[in-house]
Enzyme design. Structure first.
Site: not given
Ligand code: HEM
Ligand SMILES: *[C@@H]1O[C@H](CO)[C@@H](O)[C@H](O)[C@H]1NC(C)=O
Ligand SMILES: *[C@@H]1O[C@H](CO)[C@@H](O)[C@H](O)[C@H]1NC(C)=O
Ligand SMILES: *[C@@H]1O[C@H](CO)[C@@H](O)[C@H](O)[C@H]1NC(C)=O
Ligand SMILES: *[C@@H]1O[C@H](CO)[C@@H](O)[C@H](O)[C@H]1NC(C)=O
Ligand SMILES: *[C@@H]1O[C@H](CO)[C@@H](O)[C@H](O)[C@H]1NC(C)=O
Ligand SMILES: *[C@@H]1O[C@H](CO)[C@@H](O)[C@H](O)[C@H]1NC(C)=O
Ligand SMILES: *[C@@H]1O[C@H](CO)[C@@H](O)[C@H](O)[C@H]1NC(C)=O
Ligand SMILES: *[C@@H]1O[C@H](CO)[C@@H](O)[C@H](O)[C@H]1NC(C)=O
Ligand SMILES: *[C@@H]1O[C@H](CO)[C@@H](O)[C@H](O)[C@H]1NC(C)=O
Length: 332
Positions: A65, A69-70, A73, A75, A97, A166, A196, A248, A256
């Site tokens: 993640r 997020h890097d 913003v 690049g 963040n 996003p 996710h 998940d 997976d």
């Molecule tokens: C499509 C738009 C996306 C939205 C709206 C989104 C939103 C979020 C949100 C709200 C969380 C939970 C953060 C929290 O509760 O503190 C999250 C977690 C996460 N996101 Fe996304 N995300 C998106 C795309 C992505 C992408 C592109 C990736 C990586 C390629 C990603 C990887 C992750 C991972 C692995 C977590 C879990 C992080 C952790 O457990 O610390 N997400 N995301």
């Protein structure tokens, strides 16, 4: 055409071709960038990630993640990693963040291990890209050759982090537009959302779906009723919103394709997840179905989309710098 004008136009075409080739080798990342200067960098990164996973099963998810997020913003330039200073307003305190992005200490441990073997050579932006790959492959997902050669920014962009990343509450069309703004398409959106498949989210990022969705007085109708009951137990109505749920619910720490099967079962955790499958007529639905029925197809697309995301506006050549401490601009 006279001899001299033919040779002049031949010369100018040659100049343009040479300029394009120079531009290409300066501006493009490649997998062998550190082949002479830090040949073992991938295994150094991987071993620190593997060590971190032993005490924190969530850390791989947190690390990928950070790369996302890097890259969204300014690049993939490690702007996210800079702390506040007199001249830096840190992205760590942006809306997406703050009290959410985690794993910065592990990034520092990886950077220290890399500096120990190859001082002053490997950028923090490349450390994030390599850590993302290690996190996926060590969790049962695909492995791939990470393209390298990014350099680190001298600035951060907190306002950009607030607007470019996003939000889980946005509609599919807004999220699609944010991906498009960095050159990523609908296939990238669906494939990368598959990240996710591991990690956690805080109740405050989805609790709007549980009781009174969009002022209807009812839960989000696209939320599976059995899953709803589980989530209501994790997220009490007057709770702080910081309790965690697995993104998940089926295989919480494995990389997976169950994320996509979950969406078919109305078990997407975030509104932005479920929208990929439940938005009437959306182009994303058939991609979700394809990835749900074929994990190989998901893994192949995911790798390509990670490479696409990793290619967002890198600093190369003599732009930026190689930070020695990921948290600070050199000499500050
Ligand atoms: C499509 C738009 C996306 C939205 C709206 C989104 C939103 C979020 C949100 C709200 C969380 C939970 C953060 C929290 O509760 O503190 C999250 C977690 C996460 N996101 Fe996304 N995300 C998106 C795309 C992505 C992408 C592109 C990736 C990586 C390629 C990603 C990887 C992750 C991972 C692995 C977590 C879990 C992080 C952790 O457990 O610390 N997400 N995301
Ligand atoms: C990789 O990129 C660097 C910097 O652009 C360049 O010096 C090197 O020749 C490239 N390697 C290959 C195999 O293209
Ligand atoms: C590369 O790093 C790995 C893991 O840290 C280590 O096992 C291996 O011996 C290293 N190889 C070289 C050539 O340094
Ligand atoms: C950094 O700046 C933010 C404002 O953007 C502030 O909320 C935060 O407390 C500062 N953090 C540190 C560690 O100074
Ligand atoms: C970004 O959003 C955060 C949290 O909502 C806010 O505190 C901060 O002032 C915003 N920063 C900028 C530069 O817009
Ligand atoms: C979608 O984007 C538009 C235009 O930027 C904005 O006005 C709207 O509030 C956004 N919708 C959501 C749900 O964030
Ligand atoms: C749901 O939210 C709407 C709008 O915020 C509000 O008017 C309504 O009273 C709420 N319903 C319940 C059952 O809390
Ligand atoms: C939450 O707090 C409100 C106001 O403090 C109260 O009316 C309501 O009963 C509480 N709900 C629950 C489920 O505890
Ligand atoms: C709800 O989830 C279960 C799996 O937990 C699944 O069997 C069922 O079909 C889902 N219901 C809907 C309406 O998606
Ligand atoms: C699954 O996807 C892979 C990669 O696209 C493809 O080669 C393979 O034929 C697909 N398998 C099935 C059963 O459709």
């Amino acid at each position: 055409m006279s001899y001299s004008s033919t040779s002049a136009s031949f010369m100018s075409v040659t100049v343009i071709l040479v300029a394009m080739m120079l531009h290409r080798s300066n501006g493009q990342l490649n997998a062998t960038f550190y082949a002479n200067t830090c040949p073992n960098v991938s295994s150094i990164v991987s071993s620190v990630v593997q060590q971190a996973l032993q005490s924190d099963s969530r850390i791989g998810a947190s690390l990928i993640r950070l790369h996302f997020h890097d890259c969204f913003v300014n690049g993939c330039d490690a702007s996210l990693l800079l702390d506040n200073s007199s001249s830096i307003l840190s992205e760590k305190f942006s809306g997406p963040n703050v009290n959410s992005a985690r794993g910065f200490n592990v990034v520092d441990n990886i950077k220290a291990a890399v500096e120990n073997s190859c001082p002053g050579v490997v950028s923090c932006a490349d450390v994030l890209a390599l850590a993302a790959e290690s996190s996926v492959s060590l969790s049962g997902g695909p492995s791939w050759n990470v393209l390298l050669g990014r350099r680190d920014s001298l600035t951060a962009n907190q306002a950009g982090a607030n607007t470019s990343i996003p939000s889980p509450f946005e509609g599919l069309s807004n999220i699609t537009a944010k991906f498009s703004a960095v050159g990523l398409n609908t296939n990238d959106l669906v494939a990368l959302s598959g990240a996710h498949t591991f990690g956690r989210a805080q109740c405050r990022t989805f609790s709007n779906r549980l009781n009174n969705f969009s002022g209807t007085g009812n839960p989000d109708p696209t939320l599976n009723s059995t899953y709803l009951t589980t989530l209501q137990q994790i997220c009490p109505q007057n709770g702080s919103g910081t309790a965690l749920a697995n993104l998940d619910p089926t295989t919480s720490d494995a990389f997976d394709n169950n994320y996509f099967t979950n969406l078919q079962n109305n078990q997407g955790l975030l509104q932005s997840d479920q929208e990929l499958f439940s938005t009437t007529g959306a182009a994303t639905i058939s991609i979700v179905n394809a990835f749900s029925s074929n994990q190989t197809a998901f893994f192949q697309s995911f790798v390509q989309s990670m490479i696409n995301m990793g290619n967002i506006s890198p600093l190369t050549g003599s732009s930026g710098e190689i930070r020695s401490d990921c948290k600070k601009v050199n000499g500050s």
